[in-house]
Design a protein around this motif. Sequence first.
Motif, PDB file in Angstrom:
ATOM      1  N   ALA A 118      73.241  79.467  89.919  1.00 16.23           N
ATOM      2  CA  ALA A 118      73.148  80.614  90.826  1.00 16.23           C
ATOM      3  C   ALA A 118      72.887  81.913  90.086  1.00 16.23           C
ATOM      4  CB  ALA A 118      74.422  80.735  91.651  1.00 16.23           C
ATOM      5  N   ASN A 119      73.529  82.124  88.949  1.00 16.85           N
ATOM      6  CA  ASN A 119      73.382  83.388  88.250  1.00 16.85           C
ATOM      7  C   ASN A 119      71.984  83.590  87.686  1.00 16.85           C
ATOM      8  OD1 ASN A 119      75.992  83.881  88.844  1.00 16.85           O
ATOM      9  ND2 ASN A 119      76.761  83.814  86.756  1.00 16.85           N
ATOM     10  N   THR A 120      71.231  82.531  87.476  1.00 17.71           N
ATOM     11  CA  THR A 120      69.868  82.681  86.976  1.00 17.71           C
ATOM     12  C   THR A 120      68.857  82.711  88.108  1.00 17.71           C
ATOM     13  OG1 THR A 120      69.480  80.294  86.750  1.00 17.71           O
ATOM     14  CG2 THR A 120      70.490  81.422  84.886  1.00 17.71           C
ATOM     15  N   GLU A 121      69.324  82.577  89.367  1.00 11.54           N
ATOM     16  CA  GLU A 121      68.412  82.510  90.502  1.00 11.54           C
ATOM     17  C   GLU A 121      68.127  83.869  91.125  1.00 11.54           C
ATOM     18  OE1 GLU A 121      66.730  79.993  91.439  1.00 11.54           O
ATOM     19  OE2 GLU A 121      67.673  78.535  90.151  1.00 11.54           O
ATOM     20  N   GLY A 144      72.563 100.490  88.378  1.00 15.79           N
ATOM     21  CA  GLY A 144      72.014 101.655  87.693  1.00 15.79           C
ATOM     22  C   GLY A 144      71.753 101.480  86.213  1.00 15.79           C
ATOM     23  N   ARG A 145      71.969 100.284  85.686  1.00 20.36           N
ATOM     24  CA  ARG A 145      71.729 100.036  84.266  1.00 20.36           C
ATOM     25  C   ARG A 145      70.605  99.019  84.092  1.00 20.36           C
ATOM     26  NH1 ARG A 145      77.320  98.442  81.567  1.00 20.36           N
ATOM     27  NH2 ARG A 145      76.009  98.596  79.688  1.00 20.36           N
ATOM     28  N   SER A 146      69.840  99.167  83.011  1.00 21.75           N
ATOM     29  CA  SER A 146      68.709  98.279  82.728  1.00 21.75           C
ATOM     30  C   SER A 146      69.072  97.340  81.585  1.00 21.75           C
ATOM     31  CB  SER A 146      67.462  99.092  82.351  1.00 21.75           C
ATOM     32  OG  SER A 146      67.083  99.940  83.418  1.00 21.75           O
ATOM     33  N   PHE A 147      68.792  96.053  81.782  1.00 21.82           N
ATOM     34  CA  PHE A 147      69.095  95.037  80.775  1.00 21.82           C
ATOM     35  C   PHE A 147      67.873  94.157  80.530  1.00 21.82           C
ATOM     36  CE2 PHE A 147      73.109  96.044  82.825  1.00 21.82           C
ATOM     37  CZ  PHE A 147      73.997  96.159  81.767  1.00 21.82           C
ATOM     38  N   LEU A 148      67.736  93.706  79.294  1.00 27.59           N
ATOM     39  CA  LEU A 148      66.780  92.659  78.939  1.00 27.59           C
ATOM     40  C   LEU A 148      67.591  91.437  78.530  1.00 27.59           C
ATOM     41  CD1 LEU A 148      64.044  94.508  76.826  1.00 27.59           C
ATOM     42  CD2 LEU A 148      63.841  93.651  79.163  1.00 27.59           C
ATOM     43  N   VAL A 149      67.617  90.429  79.388  1.00 26.84           N
ATOM     44  CA  VAL A 149      68.392  89.224  79.117  1.00 26.84           C
ATOM     45  C   VAL A 149      67.498  88.223  78.387  1.00 26.84           C
ATOM     46  CG1 VAL A 149      69.697  87.326  80.120  1.00 26.84           C
ATOM     47  CG2 VAL A 149      69.816  89.608  81.160  1.00 26.84           C
ATOM     48  N   VAL A 150      67.903  87.842  77.180  1.00 24.96           N
ATOM     49  CA  VAL A 150      67.133  86.902  76.358  1.00 24.96           C
ATOM     50  C   VAL A 150      67.855  85.559  76.381  1.00 24.96           C
ATOM     51  CG1 VAL A 150      66.189  86.421  74.080  1.00 24.96           C
ATOM     52  CG2 VAL A 150      66.320  88.785  74.907  1.00 24.96           C
ATOM     53  N   ASP A 151      67.125  84.516  76.729  1.00 24.65           N
ATOM     54  CA  ASP A 151      67.750  83.209  76.937  1.00 24.65           C
ATOM     55  C   ASP A 151      66.715  82.127  76.666  1.00 24.65           C
ATOM     56  OD1 ASP A 151      69.681  81.374  77.597  1.00 24.65           O
ATOM     57  OD2 ASP A 151      69.747  81.850  79.726  1.00 24.65           O
ATOM     58  N   SER A 245      72.383  88.870  75.517  1.00 24.48           N
ATOM     59  CA  SER A 245      72.306  87.435  75.787  1.00 24.48           C
ATOM     60  C   SER A 245      72.698  87.183  77.233  1.00 24.48           C
ATOM     61  CB  SER A 245      73.245  86.668  74.853  1.00 24.48           C
ATOM     62  OG  SER A 245      74.592  86.974  75.166  1.00 24.48           O
ATOM     63  N   ARG A 246      72.463  85.966  77.714  1.00 29.24           N
ATOM     64  CA  ARG A 246      72.879  85.610  79.073  1.00 29.24           C
ATOM     65  C   ARG A 246      74.396  85.746  79.220  1.00 29.24           C
ATOM     66  NH1 ARG A 246      69.969  85.228  83.415  1.00 29.24           N
ATOM     67  NH2 ARG A 246      68.456  83.909  82.336  1.00 29.24           N
ATOM     68  N   GLU A 247      75.134  85.307  78.197  1.00 27.88           N
ATOM     69  CA  GLU A 247      76.585  85.369  78.259  1.00 27.88           C
ATOM     70  C   GLU A 247      77.062  86.814  78.325  1.00 27.88           C
ATOM     71  OE1 GLU A 247      74.823  83.581  76.115  1.00 27.88           O
ATOM     72  OE2 GLU A 247      75.232  81.586  76.954  1.00 27.88           O
ATOM     73  N   GLU A 248      76.433  87.698  77.557  1.00 30.07           N
ATOM     74  CA  GLU A 248      76.830  89.110  77.576  1.00 30.07           C
ATOM     75  C   GLU A 248      76.537  89.752  78.924  1.00 30.07           C
ATOM     76  OE1 GLU A 248      76.156  90.294  72.861  1.00 30.07           O
ATOM     77  OE2 GLU A 248      74.444  90.262  74.245  1.00 30.07           O
ATOM     78  N   TYR A 249      75.386  89.417  79.500  1.00 28.31           N
ATOM     79  CA  TYR A 249      75.032  89.975  80.795  1.00 28.31           C
ATOM     80  C   TYR A 249      75.975  89.466  81.881  1.00 28.31           C
ATOM     81  CZ  TYR A 249      72.253  91.139  84.927  1.00 28.31           C
ATOM     82  OH  TYR A 249      71.829  91.624  86.142  1.00 28.31           O
TER      83      TYR A 249
END
Length: 275
Positions: A118-121, A144-151, A245-249
């Motif tokens: 679900a979290n990746t959908e 309001g925050r921008s993230f680049l999730v690397v996975d 990372s995905r875990e951090e996000y």
Amino acid sequence: MARTTNRTNNMLRWPLYGLLALWPAALGAQQGTITYTHSINVDLELPPELAMMAGEIPSAMSRDMLLHFDPSASLMVPAPMGKRENGNKKVEVMEVAMFTEFAMMMSMGGMNIGGKLANTEAPATQSYIDLADGRIVEAHEFMGRSFLVVDQRPTFEWRLTSEQAEHLGYMVIKATAEHDSTTIEAWFTPQIPVQGGPGPYGGLPGMILVASVDGGHIKYFATEIVLGDLEEGLVRKPEEGKEVSREEYDKVVEEKMEEMRKLIGGRIRGVGGGR
């Protein structure tokens, strides 16, 4: 048992013979854009303190997404909103962010929208996949925050079947997989010989046009296919945002959702006389 095993092996092999016959005609279909409708159906399982909100929460949401692809990579982005094809880009990003936050809230609030996937959908504002090594770079706007999730794209152990159908004029073959306690059904076409698909899905000998998780809780459904050369530089990694990372996000999202749950729970208790 032997008879069952032989039948299963035939189901695994049979479609691959047909793929070889289709391959020469598909060599010119290795780049283009596919429009998908991405839908999330929610089974409401609200905690007691939020039960009074059940009637205000939609049971489903949907969003059109565009998948631009070439032989080496794909980029999924939100489709223009309705007739507003040349509309305000910031507004469109905000609307996708709302969809994303809705999906996150549903997942972390105890509502079933397709198990651990679900979290990746929830759709990123951009989602880039290197088809060679499976590296994913997603741009997310969250509160309001921008993230680049690397996975890395999940490795799905697909089981090909002998079931065939037609979708948008393309022959599609059914494949299934079990991943993180979820059941995934995909229909792919060898006529587009790119091992891609919508969201995190791919790894089949052809583009996935329809994907369904746990009986349709989460679904991608191709509505338009346009093959041909893409604008140079269109399929590229997003660059704006804090790389995590995905875990951090997931940790950031979980912490914010917990803050919201406490805030909402406190307000609800206060309405009843300050208890």
